[in-house]
Design an enzyme around this catalytic site. Sequence first.
Site, mmCIF file in Angstrom:
data_model
loop_
_atom_site.group_PDB
_atom_site.id
_atom_site.type_symbol
_atom_site.label_atom_id
_atom_site.label_comp_id
_atom_site.label_asym_id
_atom_site.label_seq_id
_atom_site.Cartn_x
_atom_site.Cartn_y
_atom_site.Cartn_z
ATOM 1 N N VAL A 55 0.814 -1.222 0.000
ATOM 2 C CA VAL A 55 0.000 0.000 0.000
ATOM 3 C C VAL A 55 0.850 1.277 0.000
ATOM 4 O O VAL A 55 2.044 1.230 0.230
ATOM 5 C CB VAL A 55 -0.983 0.026 1.195
ATOM 6 C CG1 VAL A 55 -1.924 -1.142 1.144
ATOM 7 C CG2 VAL A 55 -0.233 0.023 2.519
ATOM 8 N N GLU A 56 0.202 2.387 -0.279
ATOM 9 C CA GLU A 56 0.838 3.721 -0.324
ATOM 10 C C GLU A 56 2.078 3.737 -1.204
ATOM 11 O O GLU A 56 3.126 4.251 -0.819
ATOM 12 C CB GLU A 56 1.180 4.203 1.091
ATOM 13 C CG GLU A 56 -0.036 4.681 1.854
ATOM 14 C CD GLU A 56 0.312 5.548 3.056
ATOM 15 O OE1 GLU A 56 1.355 6.196 3.043
ATOM 16 O OE2 GLU A 56 -0.488 5.544 3.991
ATOM 17 N N GLY A 57 1.980 3.125 -2.372
ATOM 18 C CA GLY A 57 3.126 3.052 -3.278
ATOM 19 C C GLY A 57 3.855 1.751 -3.014
ATOM 20 O O GLY A 57 4.562 1.632 -2.004
#
Length: 836
Positions: A501-503
């Site tokens: 997640v988040e990149g």
Amino acid sequence: MMTLLFLAVLAVAGMACAYFKTAVPVWSAVIGATLLVFSIAGEPSVWLLALSWIAFALVAVPLNYLPLRQQLITGPILDTFKTMVPQITDTEQVALDAGTVGFEGELFTGRPRWSRFIKKPLHELTTEEQAFIDGPVEDLCDMVDEWEVSHYRAGLSENAWEHLKSHGFFGMIIPKQYGGLGFSAVAHRAVLEKVSSISSTVGSVVAVPNSLGPAELLLHYGTEDQKNHYLPRLADGREIPCFGLTSTTAGSDATSISDYGVVCKGQWEGKEVLGIRLSFEKRYITLAPVATVVGLAFRLYDPEGHLGEEEDIGITLALLPRDLPGMDIGRRHFPLNNPFPNGPIRGKDLFVPLDFLLGGEKYIGQGWRMLVESLSVGRAISLPSSSTGGAKMAALATGAYARIRKQFNLPIGRFEGVEEGLARIAGHTYAMSALSRQTASAVDDGEKPAVPGAIAKYHATEMSREVIKDAMDIHGGKGIILGPKNYLGRGWEGAPIWITVEGANILTRSLMIFGQGAIRCHPYVLKELQALQIEDEDERLDRFDRLLISHVGHSISCAVRSFVLGLSFARFAVVPGDRRTRKYYRKLTRYSSAFALLADVAMLTYGGKLKQKEKISGRLADVLSQLYICSAMLRRFEHEARPAADQPILAWAFHDAIYKIQHAMRGVIDNYPISWARPLLRFIIFPLGRQERAPNDRLGHKVAALMLSPSDTRTRLTRGIYTSDRAGHPVGVMERLLPDVIAAEPLERKLLKAQRAGEITTYTFEDQMAEAVENQVITQAEADLLRQLRVRVLDVISVDDFDLEDIQGGLSQTADAAREAGRESGDQAKADKKAA
Ligand SMILES: Cc1cc2nc3c(=O)[nH]c(=O)nc-3n(C[C@H](O)[C@H](O)[C@H](O)COP(=O)(O)OP(=O)(O)OC[C@H]3O[C@@H](n4cnc5c(N)ncnc54)[C@H](O)[C@@H]3O)c2cc1C
């Protein structure tokens, strides 16, 4: 002899100028003066002196005479530079413009100013923030039973939700004027760390509303009406937000979303208004199943020209209420047995008025910039803090368990094989904690730490995966069997979620840390790129000329410093610290120079293609990251007033990081495409060969020992997590047991000795106790104490078992009924077929 002396003096003078990065006129004066002295002395030979003067004149005259320099050197380079600089896409430009540069910029200079950095205090919690951690956060942890959350409920209890809402957990980043808690970044970090130490599901539920999402976006871009309406409702939990960017076709390449909106007229509350007809299909959206307000990113088109000339307006953001007719929301994904609310959101031809656009018409088409500008803060806090909370809990638990659990009559933590894992857990936890604290503190300093945020996100999640892996191995079967007594299993299952997640991490390492860092944080590159944009030709050349000369001086200086510092073990580098830490600063100074050199060499060699050379940029990202992590650890050590007892953990984590730096640098050099330059680079950067060693066994032994008994060091390492046994949390229970187990060890040794001496011959524990008392090996009181302790130890090392129905908890009655109905209709069909 004189010739040698002449050449040596010239070389030393030149290198000294480069080492101290003197200006071109100073360098010219020093070399000129050296030549003059030898010429007056008439030594060495006339020919050599003449040749030297000619060479000097050829270099010094054009360098010092600006028109000649621009015509012969910097002008032609400017022309070439224009053709080889990386094509910066709009997306990258937005990313470059967002965020600030902090200490990571110093690492690119090759000469970090340590004193300034470590003297700057790290932010602390205010009294109010500490009270929140000790009150509502502690109470929340008391009420969360991770097994109930993750197995029976697949979510939080009503009580837990109510507690979160009523105490303002969802409004930590919302200022007090809107009813939020208005917490600092370090407080936000402390809350997430503690909550995540007890349950990653609860951690995610708390993290998302306080990270990149509606609240953060409203604060920066919302209209006054939107802020006044939504922020108080988000702060007290009347509204639960989610944010939908990712869709089926667009994951990492988020700007390619196919979700779209078309500007058109439509009916809204009985009137015809100008609005947007939206179609979207989002997935993986955290909190979507329970959200009441949905932040949505989509591409906006205006084919009928209602808003202007442009048809493809670009990525735009809107806030949609959940109950919008046609909104398909509520179904769930099931992310690796961590049942935080996560699911898809779909909509087809939904009509919303323009008022629903986040920030109103002013921000139409600015969605990507808005997201990227707001991303760095959340990224620097959410995952680094929650990963650190999980790792601290695993460290505390594994240390205690390794002392309590005995095999072959020894605590398992005493076996060298286990020690290795314990030392890794301690070192990684120390590093993660320093890193996440450093990035949160940077946010409180007013920074938007884009590159450190990416470093923290990547390395905290990677290190937490390592920590949980070691913790699982050390726990053996106790870690494997799920149930209320298992405090590791869900963390192990969830580790890859945080990597994604988040990149996702591979992309973060390859493209964001070095890719962005190289341009944004480099002392010259971004300025050079900006100089190319200057319209006026003369001004452009003037600016580029000055930057290029400084840049070349910087590269030469880094090469010389790298060589000299490598050869001298950086003994001459001016660094802070004490007897123990000075050598660490020296090493970092040395490798920072080498890193700055390698970064320049890579950029010069690959130019715009460096973006595609992800193996090279990934290794350079590792070097930058480890330099940053080491700096954060040293700052932490200073901030804690250099506790001598923590030194082994710092030493372990530092040597581990430096060894990784050496490995990554060798990887860059060994894969450098110009073969003749490889030995040269090796010679400059590692003049005495590879000197760094991984942390040695003796150090590992010391670190592991620190994990096995209560001490200030162990408390400092795991500070900030939930450790209470009030609610029967297994780690809290184990922590209470640990000192008693340690206190009883001499008695156990006595018993063992007596057994070996034949004074105890019986087999069962009870018989042995009786025999030991009878033979006066131990007293009756000691036997009683051992009996009580045995009961507690058995409780701690035991695992759960279930009836089959209990582990079928995931099957709902509806699913059961459907299965049953399917089976019946299948049976009927078979019967019908047979009859036919
Ligand atoms: C549990 C969970 C919760 C999430 N919550 C949200 C949310 O609330 N809102 C939201 O909008 N999104 C959310 N996401 C999306 C998430 O933030 C990621 O952006 C997304 O998962 C990445 O896309 P993908 O999984 O399709 O991977 P892909 O984009 O298909 O990538 C697959 C792999 O390729 C690598 N890769 C891709 N491009 C490159 C490149 N150029 N160079 C090197 N490697 C590359 C990636 O690193 C990854 O390892 C969530 C995802 C998950 C799994």
